[in-house]
Design a protein around this motif. Sequence first.
Motif, short mmCIF file in Angstrom:
data_model
loop_
_atom_site.label_atom_id
_atom_site.label_comp_id
_atom_site.label_asym_id
_atom_site.label_seq_id
_atom_site.Cartn_x
_atom_site.Cartn_y
_atom_site.Cartn_z
N ASP A 201 0.87 -1.06 0.01
CA ASP A 201 0.08 0.16 -0.01
C ASP A 201 0.90 1.22 -0.12
OD1 ASP A 201 -1.82 2.20 0.43
OD2 ASP A 201 -2.88 1.00 1.92
N HIS A 202 0.96 1.69 -1.23
CA HIS A 202 2.08 2.96 -1.34
C HIS A 202 1.32 4.22 -0.79
CE1 HIS A 202 -0.26 4.67 -4.81
NE2 HIS A 202 -0.41 3.23 -4.88
N ARG A 206 4.78 5.35 2.75
CA ARG A 206 5.15 6.52 1.89
C ARG A 206 6.33 7.26 2.82
NH1 ARG A 206 3.46 10.54 4.84
NH2 ARG A 206 1.71 10.65 6.10
N ALA A 340 9.13 1.55 -0.27
CA ALA A 340 7.58 2.36 -0.49
C ALA A 340 7.71 3.70 0.45
CB ALA A 340 6.58 1.69 -0.30
N ARG A 395 11.53 3.95 -4.00
CA ARG A 395 9.93 4.56 -3.75
C ARG A 395 9.54 4.39 -5.52
NH1 ARG A 395 5.13 5.40 -1.32
NH2 ARG A 395 4.10 7.14 -2.27
N ALA A 396 10.36 4.92 -6.51
CA ALA A 396 9.95 4.69 -7.77
C ALA A 396 9.71 3.51 -8.28
CB ALA A 396 10.99 5.52 -8.77
N LEU A 399 6.41 2.33 -6.94
CA LEU A 399 5.28 2.82 -7.81
C LEU A 399 5.21 2.22 -9.33
CD1 LEU A 399 5.45 6.39 -6.67
CD2 LEU A 399 3.93 4.69 -5.86
N ASP A 400 6.33 1.68 -9.74
CA ASP A 400 6.37 1.22 -11.20
C ASP A 400 5.79 -0.25 -11.30
OD1 ASP A 400 7.24 3.54 -12.19
OD2 ASP A 400 9.33 2.96 -12.02
N THR A 403 2.67 -2.36 -6.60
CA THR A 403 1.41 -1.70 -6.11
C THR A 403 0.18 -2.74 -6.05
OG1 THR A 403 0.38 -0.68 -8.04
CG2 THR A 403 2.02 0.48 -6.67
N GLU A 405 -2.64 -2.00 -7.12
CA GLU A 405 -3.20 -1.82 -8.33
C GLU A 405 -2.93 -2.73 -9.52
OE1 GLU A 405 -3.29 2.27 -6.18
OE2 GLU A 405 -1.98 0.65 -6.40
N HIS A 406 -1.47 -2.89 -9.43
CA HIS A 406 -0.70 -3.72 -10.36
C HIS A 406 -1.16 -5.33 -10.13
CE1 HIS A 406 2.40 -0.66 -10.73
NE2 HIS A 406 2.49 -0.97 -11.90
#
Length: 420
Positions: A201-202, A206, A340, A395-396, A399-400, A403, A405-406
């Motif tokens: 969970d980004h 965070r 993250a 962090r990048a 997100l890439d 996540t 979502e992915h």
Amino acid sequence: MHIAMVSGEYPPRWDGVGSVVYHLAGHLAQRGHDVTIITRTHKQPTPQQEGVKVIHVPWRKIPMAFTRSYGKHALAALRRLNTVKPVDVVHTLLPLVSWNEKEILWVEEHIAPVVSALNGSWIGEREGMKLAAKHQEAAPWKNPNDLAILLTAKHYAKYEQAALDASSLCVAISDSTRHEFERWYTPPEDWWCETILYGVDHLVFRPVNHDHEEDQLAHEAIRTTYGADDEAGLSGLANTSTPLLLAVGRLVARKGHRTLLRAMPSILEAHPKARLVIVGRGHMRGALMRQAKRLWVDHAVTIQPEMPLEELAQHFRSADLVVDPSYYEGQGLTALESLASGTPVVTVDQAPLTEMIDESVGGLFRCGDADDLSRAVVASLDDPEGRTAQAKRGRARVLDLYTYEHNAAAYDAMYAVVTQ
């Protein structure tokens, strides 16, 4: 689509699989699916999510045997659920649910295709414990759960084998886990197995926003609590003389906390004001603190019990470096939670951690080698500019690639194929 997820862990059991299933279910619901979770009963309330229903079933509170007890009750609940609202796909979270081949085939024929997520293996857990014992971690017999794994892993592995044989699709949570099943089990010739590494969970994990007053105050509170509170540390600067190290994981032998403690004298020799915080539940707290005292590092070590998710996330983002010395992981979410949070991670140079971590986002050391662990930690602390760059790249990377979502999109595609 109506997705039934059969998971032995679900919040308030936030450990590993529980957290993953909670977030994955929520994101699948956001994609328009109806999700039903079938999980074990718990005394504490279960958090609610729109589009996600939770069914609790009883289970026998016996190490390892609970997976079979829970599995039988979950199967009965699944049958009832399907009569009320037909299920389109059944997503099981192994190894914490034990169904035999006959049961899986019945589900396949009478309810829906079964997608079995391989979250590590019992044989892998057992071998990780043996490796930890070889490196002088705690004896497995001191923990009833560890002892049960050591003695019964081979028996309960037959339920994992049943999933390989009878499921429409298996999904390994790392290439390393897939290789475990290819090495120690007997996949059928037409075995269909994909690999999907879990995300994190980004939004919860965070970096600190030092320009936000509430964020900054929370950061200062963490640093002050552990004495890692020089001006640079309070300001979030990497060149602090009071670096805060964090290790997160259950207090059991295969997590490698003893190895980390053996590395602390050398770390403190190079960085005398460094502080180590270990967060986790388990039977080893007293033993670990006694070890720290024998090593004359107890002044620099704090062991915290489990804590609420947001408090844990604050520890991740306020630390200067996360150390993960684990001897066995199915994937190793601690490393991703660290990245993250904008915190580099130093971890073992073996899969599956090396599937996510390299020297562009952290450091690696030889598994079980306290001297090499201290070398990797000191090298990171000696390079504040390098750590700052690693934090941004880490962090990048999350997100890439990593996540929920992915994950939801990947599983959505898998469900579509198996239900055709």
